[in-house]
Design a protein around this motif. Structure first.
Motif, short mmCIF file in Angstrom:
data_model
loop_
_atom_site.label_atom_id
_atom_site.label_comp_id
_atom_site.label_asym_id
_atom_site.label_seq_id
_atom_site.Cartn_x
_atom_site.Cartn_y
_atom_site.Cartn_z
N THR A 31 0.83 -1.20 0.00
CA THR A 31 0.00 0.00 0.00
C THR A 31 0.86 1.25 0.00
O THR A 31 0.60 2.20 -0.76
N VAL A 32 1.89 1.27 0.82
CA VAL A 32 2.79 2.43 0.87
C VAL A 32 3.50 2.62 -0.46
O VAL A 32 3.62 3.74 -0.96
N VAL A 57 1.68 6.84 -6.74
CA VAL A 57 0.58 7.74 -7.09
C VAL A 57 0.95 9.18 -6.76
O VAL A 57 0.71 10.09 -7.56
N THR A 58 1.58 9.40 -5.62
CA THR A 58 2.00 10.74 -5.23
C THR A 58 3.01 11.30 -6.22
O THR A 58 2.92 12.47 -6.62
N SER A 98 2.38 14.51 -8.65
CA SER A 98 3.31 15.63 -8.58
C SER A 98 3.78 16.03 -9.98
O SER A 98 3.87 17.22 -10.29
N GLU A 99 4.05 15.05 -10.82
CA GLU A 99 4.45 15.33 -12.20
C GLU A 99 3.31 16.01 -12.97
O GLU A 99 3.55 16.94 -13.74
#
Length: 72
Positions: A15-16, A22-23, A27-28
């Protein structure tokens, strides 16, 4: 580790890792959108200035963008 903790720990690690990816992807996307917005803002400013100049050259009056609306 015992047999109960290991699957939960693996699930948490997955999950992490997923959330981290995804983060990074988001951000991109945000960085790309920021560049696009900057470019569009500059183009819009150039168009506004060019139109104001055109109106000033054509009529010798105050550009429409700078005039007060008739209801004032």
């Amino acid at each position: 580790m015992d047999k109960k903790t290991e699957p939960r720990l693996l699930a948490l690690e997955e999950t992490v890792a997923h959330l981290s990816r995804v983060t990074d992807d988001l951000s991109e996307v945000i960085a790309r959108q920021d560049r696009i917005i900057d470019r569009i803002s500059k183009r819009l400013q150039m168009l506004v200035e060019a139109e104001a100049q055109r109106q000033a050259d054509d009529s010798g009056t105050i550009p429409l963008a700078d005039q007060r609306p008739p209801h004032y």
